[in-house]
Design a protein around this motif. Structure first.
Motif, PDB file in Angstrom:
ATOM      1  N   TYR A  55       0.806  -1.214   0.000  1.00 32.84           N
ATOM      2  CA  TYR A  55       0.000   0.000   0.000  1.00 32.84           C
ATOM      3  C   TYR A  55       0.843   1.270   0.000  1.00 32.84           C
ATOM      4  O   TYR A  55       0.300   2.372   0.012  1.00 32.84           O
ATOM      5  CB  TYR A  55      -0.933  -0.005   1.223  1.00 32.84           C
ATOM      6  N   SER A 109      -1.965   6.199  -3.994  1.00 32.50           N
ATOM      7  CA  SER A 109      -2.293   7.590  -3.671  1.00 32.50           C
ATOM      8  C   SER A 109      -3.776   7.670  -3.318  1.00 32.50           C
ATOM      9  O   SER A 109      -4.607   6.978  -3.899  1.00 32.50           O
ATOM     10  CB  SER A 109      -1.962   8.510  -4.834  1.00 32.50           C
ATOM     11  N   ILE A 110      -4.055   8.507  -2.351  1.00 30.39           N
ATOM     12  CA  ILE A 110      -5.433   8.692  -1.893  1.00 30.39           C
ATOM     13  C   ILE A 110      -5.868  10.093  -2.261  1.00 30.39           C
ATOM     14  O   ILE A 110      -5.186  11.072  -1.939  1.00 30.39           O
ATOM     15  CB  ILE A 110      -5.548   8.477  -0.378  1.00 30.39           C
ATOM     16  N   ASP A 117     -11.520  11.800  -0.840  1.00 30.38           N
ATOM     17  CA  ASP A 117     -11.955  10.513  -0.291  1.00 30.38           C
ATOM     18  C   ASP A 117     -11.700  10.386   1.204  1.00 30.38           C
ATOM     19  O   ASP A 117     -12.283   9.530   1.864  1.00 30.38           O
ATOM     20  CB  ASP A 117     -11.257   9.353  -1.013  1.00 30.38           C
ATOM     21  N   VAL A 118     -10.839  11.227   1.756  1.00 33.75           N
ATOM     22  CA  VAL A 118     -10.458  11.107   3.165  1.00 33.75           C
ATOM     23  C   VAL A 118     -11.667  11.206   4.102  1.00 33.75           C
ATOM     24  O   VAL A 118     -11.810  10.372   5.004  1.00 33.75           O
ATOM     25  CB  VAL A 118      -9.354  12.116   3.527  1.00 33.75           C
ATOM     26  N   ILE A 149     -13.444   7.960   4.095  1.00 33.97           N
ATOM     27  CA  ILE A 149     -12.675   6.901   4.757  1.00 33.97           C
ATOM     28  C   ILE A 149     -12.832   7.025   6.267  1.00 33.97           C
ATOM     29  O   ILE A 149     -13.083   6.031   6.965  1.00 33.97           O
ATOM     30  CB  ILE A 149     -11.189   6.967   4.340  1.00 33.97           C
TER      31      ILE A 149
END
Length: 107
Positions: free
Chosen positions: A8, A12-13, A17-18, A21
């Motif tokens: 992981y 990249s995030i 989206d944080v 999550i």
């Protein structure tokens, strides 16, 4: 199955989206007040039925903690029917809990 964090490292995030999550984590672990505060503070919209499902999850956890594994299994199948079919270890753990309770109560 153990997760390897190296798999992981290069993912990249997206910053958008944080919040989802974090909210997903709070809901999954039944932190209802924290989830509600996060929703209000972050201005995010919860997934449909998330708080209702959280209440059902809390009931499942409650039944498992008090040793009523059969009721926990029943509610789990109502909430997410396929989860016990896909996760045989979870089903085994719940049935083991039921067995322990039967032995403990001398039934």
């Amino acid at each position: 199955m153990e997760l390897d964090p190296r798999n992981y490292d290069n993912i990249s995030i997206n910053e958008k989206d944080v919040p989802n999550i974090v909210l997903s984590y709070l809901i999954h672990n039944c932190y209802e007040e924290s989830a509600e505060s996060f929703i209000a503070g972050a201005g995010t919209m919860p997934p449909t039925d998330c708080l209702d499902n959280m209440e059902k999850r809390k009931k499942i956890i409650h039944y498992a903690m008090e040793g009523n594994a059969l009721k926990a299994i029943e509610l789990t199948e109502q909430l997410t029917p396929e989860i016990l079919e896909k996760n045989k270890d979870l089903l085994f753990d719940l049935l083991s809990l039921h067995f322990v309770e039967l032995v403990r109560s001398r039934k």
